[in-house]
Design a protein around this motif. Structure first.
Motif, PDB file in Angstrom:
ATOM      1  N   HIS A  95      30.070  10.981 -15.982  1.00  9.33           N
ATOM      2  CA  HIS A  95      30.939  11.951 -16.440  1.00  9.33           C
ATOM      3  C   HIS A  95      32.444  11.503 -17.067  1.00  9.33           C
ATOM      4  O   HIS A  95      32.807  10.760 -16.643  1.00  9.33           O
ATOM      5  CB  HIS A  95      31.228  12.906 -15.313  1.00  9.33           C
ATOM      6  CG  HIS A  95      32.329  13.862 -15.266  1.00  9.33           C
ATOM      7  ND1 HIS A  95      31.997  15.056 -15.927  1.00  9.33           N
ATOM      8  CD2 HIS A  95      33.549  14.100 -15.128  1.00  9.33           C
ATOM      9  CE1 HIS A  95      33.129  15.982 -16.077  1.00  9.33           C
ATOM     10  NE2 HIS A  95      34.014  15.288 -15.501  1.00  9.33           N
TER      11      HIS A  95
ATOM     12  N   GLN B 130      24.703   8.260 -13.446  1.00  7.33           N
ATOM     13  CA  GLN B 130      25.349   9.556 -14.061  1.00  7.33           C
ATOM     14  C   GLN B 130      26.744   9.283 -14.392  1.00  7.33           C
ATOM     15  O   GLN B 130      27.595   8.514 -13.873  1.00  7.33           O
ATOM     16  CB  GLN B 130      25.358  10.788 -13.046  1.00  7.33           C
ATOM     17  CG  GLN B 130      26.010  11.806 -13.703  1.00  7.33           C
ATOM     18  CD  GLN B 130      26.050  13.149 -12.595  1.00  7.33           C
ATOM     19  OE1 GLN B 130      25.486  12.995 -11.570  1.00  7.33           O
ATOM     20  NE2 GLN B 130      27.090  14.042 -12.881  1.00  7.33           N
TER      21      GLN B 130
ATOM     22  N   THR C 290      31.657  21.785 -14.399  1.00  3.06           N
ATOM     23  CA  THR C 290      30.453  22.044 -15.460  1.00  3.06           C
ATOM     24  C   THR C 290      30.108  20.888 -16.061  1.00  3.06           C
ATOM     25  O   THR C 290      30.964  19.886 -16.551  1.00  3.06           O
ATOM     26  CB  THR C 290      31.047  23.027 -16.622  1.00  3.06           C
ATOM     27  OG1 THR C 290      31.683  24.377 -15.784  1.00  3.06           O
ATOM     28  CG2 THR C 290      30.047  23.352 -17.412  1.00  3.06           C
ATOM     29  N   GLY C 291      28.845  20.577 -16.098  1.00  4.22           N
ATOM     30  CA  GLY C 291      28.286  19.194 -16.744  1.00  4.22           C
ATOM     31  C   GLY C 291      28.438  18.151 -15.774  1.00  4.22           C
ATOM     32  O   GLY C 291      27.745  16.908 -16.017  1.00  4.22           O
ATOM     33  N   CYS C 292      28.899  18.164 -14.534  1.00  5.63           N
ATOM     34  CA  CYS C 292      29.089  17.196 -13.694  1.00  5.63           C
ATOM     35  C   CYS C 292      28.945  17.517 -12.003  1.00  5.63           C
ATOM     36  O   CYS C 292      29.873  18.362 -11.820  1.00  5.63           O
ATOM     37  CB  CYS C 292      30.362  16.456 -13.838  1.00  5.63           C
ATOM     38  SG  CYS C 292      30.482  14.994 -12.527  1.00  5.63           S
TER      39      CYS C 292
END
Length: 132
Positions: free
Chosen positions: A51, A49, A70-72
């Motif tokens: 970020h 992943q 948000t998003g991570c």
């Protein structure tokens, strides 16, 4: 190519600084407080992943250190972090300081650096935060 693990290779780097495993929480806290855009890499051999952006929300919940943006959503087991290092990492964009966490087997569990800005990897604000 060199047939050594990442932890051994980092230890042979010209400049690196070992830190206590608890330093990961301090680094995330500092990054969260100053708004520096980072690149945070976490994962294992089967997945990763990435970020990119400022770390805004971190929540320690023993034994976990989490980033909940948000998003991570990244969760790092602090009790599985055996080593934590700051390494000068040469790049085409001028080099950066890379933060790395290793487990007890020498495997990388987390890497973090400043996000490149205007084509430059070297970020004095990031280096000052790491050195602080």
């Amino acid at each position: 190519k060199w047939e050594i693990g990442r932890a051994s290779g980092v230890g042979a780097a010209p400049r690196w600084c070992p830190a206590a495993p608890e330093a990961v929480a301090a680094m995330l806290h500092a990054a969260c407080g100053n708004g520096i855009e980072t690149m945070l890499f976490s994962g294992d051999r089967g997945s990763i992943q990435i970020h990119t952006g400022a770390i805004r929300t971190k929540r320690p919940r023993e034994p976990w250190q989490t980033v909940m943006d948000t998003g991570c959503n990244t969760h790092l087991r602090r009790d599985h972090t055996a080593e934590f290092r700051a390494v000068d990492n040469p790049t085409k964009g001028g080099g950066t300081v890379l933060i790395e966490a290793f487990d007890g087997e020498g495997k990388v569990t987390l890497q973090c650096c400043a996000a490149p800005k205007e084509g430059r990897d070297h970020r004095p604000d990031w280096v000052a935060m790491v050195d602080g």
